[in-house]
Design an enzyme around this catalytic site. Structure first.
Site, short mmCIF file in Angstrom:
data_model
loop_
_atom_site.label_atom_id
_atom_site.label_comp_id
_atom_site.label_asym_id
_atom_site.label_seq_id
_atom_site.Cartn_x
_atom_site.Cartn_y
_atom_site.Cartn_z
N HIS A 15 27.95 25.00 11.45
CA HIS A 15 28.20 25.77 10.24
C HIS A 15 26.92 26.16 9.51
O HIS A 15 26.97 26.97 8.59
CB HIS A 15 29.10 24.94 9.31
CG HIS A 15 29.61 25.69 8.11
ND1 HIS A 15 30.37 26.84 8.21
CD2 HIS A 15 29.46 25.46 6.77
CE1 HIS A 15 30.67 27.27 7.00
NE2 HIS A 15 30.14 26.46 6.11
N ASP B 4 32.08 26.32 15.04
CA ASP B 4 31.91 25.97 13.63
C ASP B 4 33.13 25.17 13.22
O ASP B 4 34.25 25.69 13.20
CB ASP B 4 31.77 27.25 12.80
CG ASP B 4 31.56 27.00 11.31
OD1 ASP B 4 31.84 25.88 10.84
OD2 ASP B 4 31.10 27.92 10.62
N SER C 284 28.63 30.70 3.64
CA SER C 284 29.76 29.89 3.20
C SER C 284 30.35 30.46 1.91
O SER C 284 30.73 31.61 1.84
CB SER C 284 29.29 28.44 3.05
OG SER C 284 30.30 27.57 2.64
#
Length: 267
Positions: free
Chosen positions: A247, A218, A96
């Site tokens: 995710h 995702d 991320s």
């Protein structure tokens, strides 16, 4: 571990291998997100784990709202940690926000990184006309911010299962726990920083080999973003499509992700 930055960010080095491997967590988690992936790598690597300054496991006094307005400050933290550990070469796994942090760090110090593995990475979350599909419209993002501000607990309870994606209650509980550990004002501030950033322009400056890991579905990062990154990264890059959803594959499918990481690191 003896120096202020290593203590502040709860830096740990696990394992007995000759090479260094960094695991850097993303928004809403802390280094515990890697706990079920870590054992697969401690024989072959010295694994470096740390908490981002925004994590609930870090003293919130360390979070300077003036400093952390861009990802550059997170890059400073990463490089300072590696320098404090006297690391001169490492492979890097970033999830991320930390995927993009790793890319920025590699532009500054390319000699430091042998490979970047990018999980759930996005240079831009907002759509940009017909040319770029980031996954969100500005109004949708503002709605997220409003929900976080109005009732953080309710927002977490709704967001966590959507982010995890797969039907894995333990992963939802774990992600919820670390989201609740964050101070709500810090969580909102970091969300604004991440969702409003646009790092598409730096992709061409990344020359360290990259492996982009993209799950089947995702909610935060459409598959088209992985393809976009591969096409625009300056150096060699590959996309590794993961046969799992959500995710946070390190929480929802840790053994599967560990195997995929082993494949990526061996190439």
């Amino acid at each position: 571990m003896g120096t202020p930055i290593l203590d502040a960010f709860n830096v740990r080095v696990e394992g007995s291998g000759d090479k260094y491997l960094v695991f850097a967590h993303g928004f809403g988690t802390d280094q515990s997100a890697w706990q079920r992936v870590l054992p697969y790598f401690t024989r072959s690597y010295k694994v470096i784990l740390y908490d981002l300054v925004c994590a609930g496991s870090v003293n919130p006094d360390h979070f300077d709202f003036r400093r952390y307005t861009t990802l550059d400050a997170y890059v400073d933290d990463l490089l300072n940690i590696l320098d404090s550990l006297h690391v001169t070469r490492c492979a890097y796994v970033g999830h991320s926000i930390s995927a993009m942090t790793g890319m920025l760090a590699s532009i500054r110090r390319p000699e430091l990184f042998s490979k970047l593995i990018l999980i759930g990475a996005s240079p831009r979350f907002l759509n940009d006309g017909e040319n770029y599909h980031g996954g969100f419209e500005q109004g949708e993002i503002e709605h997220v911010f409003s929900a976080m501000e109005a009732n953080y607990e309710a927002w977490v309870n709704g967001f966590a299962p959507l982010a995890v994606g797969a039907d894995v209650p333990t992963a939802v509980r774990e992600f919820s726990r670390t989201l609740f550990n964050m101070r709500p004002d810090i969580s909102l501030f970091v969300s604004r920083t991440v969702f409003n950033s646009d790092l598409r322009g730096i992709l061409g400056l990344v020359n360290v080999p990259c492996c982009i890991m993209q799950t089947a579905r995702d909610m935060s990062v459409p598959a088209s973003v992985a393809t976009y990154m591969k096409e625009h990264i300056g150096g060699k890059s590959t996309v590794q499509w993961l046969d799992t959803e959500g995710h946070l594959p390190h929480l929802s499918a840790p053994s599967y992700l560990a195997h995929q990481l082993e494949i990526a690191l061996s190439q």
